[in-house]
Design an enzyme around this catalytic site. Structure first.
Site, PDB file in Angstrom:
ATOM      1  N   ASN A   1     -76.386  39.211  24.743  1.00 10.93           N
ATOM      2  CA  ASN A   1     -77.091  38.601  26.241  1.00 10.93           C
ATOM      3  C   ASN A   1     -77.893  39.471  26.812  1.00 10.93           C
ATOM      4  OD1 ASN A   1     -77.842  36.955  28.374  1.00 10.93           O
ATOM      5  ND2 ASN A   1     -75.627  37.014  29.313  1.00 10.93           N
TER       6      ASN A   1
ATOM      7  N   LYS B   1     -80.035  38.793  29.350  1.00 10.61           N
ATOM      8  CA  LYS B   1     -80.357  38.488  30.555  1.00 10.61           C
ATOM      9  C   LYS B   1     -81.624  38.526  30.741  1.00 10.61           C
ATOM     10  CE  LYS B   1     -75.661  39.643  31.563  1.00 10.61           C
ATOM     11  NZ  LYS B   1     -74.519  40.299  32.513  1.00 10.61           N
TER      12      LYS B   1
ATOM     13  N   HIS C   1     -73.092  30.674  31.727  1.00 14.02           N
ATOM     14  CA  HIS C   1     -72.984  31.866  32.167  1.00 14.02           C
ATOM     15  C   HIS C   1     -72.431  31.911  33.512  1.00 14.02           C
ATOM     16  CE1 HIS C   1     -73.555  36.036  32.797  1.00 14.02           C
ATOM     17  NE2 HIS C   1     -73.264  36.252  31.414  1.00 14.02           N
TER      18      HIS C   1
ATOM     19  N   GLU D   1     -73.444  33.942  35.655  1.00 12.64           N
ATOM     20  CA  GLU D   1     -74.837  33.957  36.627  1.00 12.64           C
ATOM     21  C   GLU D   1     -75.370  32.826  36.855  1.00 12.64           C
ATOM     22  OE1 GLU D   1     -76.398  37.257  34.342  1.00 12.64           O
ATOM     23  OE2 GLU D   1     -74.526  38.523  34.974  1.00 12.64           O
TER      24      GLU D   1
ATOM     25  N   GLU E   1     -65.427  35.297  29.810  1.00 20.30           N
ATOM     26  CA  GLU E   1     -66.001  36.279  30.389  1.00 20.30           C
ATOM     27  C   GLU E   1     -65.359  36.346  31.797  1.00 20.30           C
ATOM     28  OE1 GLU E   1     -70.124  37.664  28.713  1.00 20.30           O
ATOM     29  OE2 GLU E   1     -70.366  35.905  29.825  1.00 20.30           O
TER      30      GLU E   1
ATOM     31  N   GLY F   1     -70.804  43.302  33.924  1.00 18.02           N
ATOM     32  CA  GLY F   1     -71.828  44.167  34.528  1.00 18.02           C
ATOM     33  C   GLY F   1     -71.011  45.096  35.566  1.00 18.02           C
TER      34      GLY F   1
ATOM     35  N   SER G   1     -68.592  43.936  30.150  1.00 20.16           N
ATOM     36  CA  SER G   1     -68.602  45.490  30.009  1.00 20.16           C
ATOM     37  C   SER G   1     -68.195  45.890  28.562  1.00 20.16           C
ATOM     38  CB  SER G   1     -67.644  46.062  30.978  1.00 20.16           C
ATOM     39  OG  SER G   1     -68.362  45.730  32.318  1.00 20.16           O
TER      40      SER G   1
HETATM   41  P1  PGA Z   1     -72.058  42.980  30.404  1.00 22.40           P
HETATM   42  O1  PGA Z   1     -72.400  41.427  30.430  1.00 22.40           O
HETATM   43  O2  PGA Z   1     -71.554  43.280  29.047  1.00 22.40           O
HETATM   44  O3  PGA Z   1     -73.276  43.611  30.971  1.00 22.40           O
HETATM   45  O4  PGA Z   1     -70.650  43.119  31.083  1.00 22.40           O
HETATM   46  C1  PGA Z   1     -71.950  40.375  29.574  1.00 22.40           C
HETATM   47  C2  PGA Z   1     -72.430  38.925  29.979  1.00 22.40           C
HETATM   48  O5  PGA Z   1     -72.540  38.830  30.972  1.00 22.40           O
HETATM   49  O6  PGA Z   1     -72.438  38.105  29.019  1.00 22.40           O
END
Ligand code: PGA
Length: 251
Positions: free
Chosen positions: A10, A12, A95, A97, A167, A173, A213
């Site tokens: 992803n 983003k 997601h 976000e 997640e 993140g 992460s």
């Molecule tokens: P990250 O993001 O690996 O940077 O923690 C994962 C995601 O949001 O799908």
């Protein structure tokens, strides 16, 4: 039915330039992929069509979001019909976000899922609890409610085209990856819930992937857990270590 490992990247809203994008694609195109996983990357929408031309065919593309309608006055949105027409096979929906920064409810995510499935798209369906919810012992309650909205709208057969991404919001993140035990425990409980709420076939065949992460260093032990069927990778998907993650099941 054996569940093929699934590795999603992803991106983003990254990277910020076409030059940086091309460098990532170049790394992926030159990498040795061992075929142990289905590999899908989700670049920003602007990059989907250029990547369709330049990305190796063993890696599929996903959009990061879509609308419920096929077309219309929805400035800034992309429709499932447009993605299907452009032959983009996957879309990430729900997601955290999108849920937290853009106010998407579980009902809206479920409606988007239904609309995207109707156009033949496959879904990476994201769920997960916040730190507060985990500390209040509400992890499963929250994840089940996020799933329920979709379970209520969809038929059992629809789940063949859905990958569930667990997640935890506190792991996204933050560099705070869930331990293999923490992730396995939730994945096993979610699989059991699919059995209760839908049926045994959906429970045993649906891929449940972990995100939050994940790195080249943390993916090995996570990948050996029986109910972890792959990863959704954010930050590390922009780096060469994404190849290590994509090959982890064959390592
Ligand atoms: P990250 O993001 O690996 O940077 O923690 C994962 C995601 O949001 O799908």
């Amino acid at each position: 039915m054996a569940r093929k490992f699934f590795i999603g990247g992803n991106f983003k809203m990254n990277p910020a330039t076409a030059a940086a994008r091309d460098a990532i694609v170049d790394t992926l195109n030159k990498a040795q992929l061992d075929g142990s996983a289905e590999v899908v990357i989700a670049p920003p929408a602007l990059y989907l069509l250029p990547l369709q031309q330049t990305l190796r065919k063993e890696i599929a593309l996903a959009a990061q979001n879509c609308h419920t309608n096929d077309s219309g006055a929805f400035t800034g949105e992309i429709s499932p019909a447009q993605l299907a027409d452009a032959r983009i096979p996957y879309v990430i929906l729900g997601h955290s976000e999108r849920r937290t920064l853009f106010g998407e409810t579980s009902d809206l995510v479920a409606q988007k899922t239904q609309a995207a499935l109707a156009k033949g798209l496959k879904i990476i369906f994201c769920i997960g609890e916040t730190l507060e919810e985990r500390e209040a012992n509400k992890t499963l309650e929250v994840c089940r409610a996020q799933l329920d909205a979709a379970i209520n709208l969809l038929s059992p057969a629809d789940w063949a085209n859905i990958v569930i991404a667990y997640e935890p919001v506190w792991a996204i993140g933050t560099g705070k990856v869930a331990t293999p035990q923490q992730a396995q425990e939730v994945h096993a409980a979610l699989r059991a819930y699919l059995g209760e709420a839908i049926d045994a076939n959906v429970a045993s065949s649906t891929r449940i992937i972990y995100g939050g992460s994940v790195t080249g260093a943390s993916c090995g032990e996570l990948s050996s857990q029986p109910d972890i069927d792959g990863f959704l990778v954010g930050g590390a998907s922009l780096k060469p270590e994404f190849v290590t993650i994509a090959n982890v099941k064959g390592a």
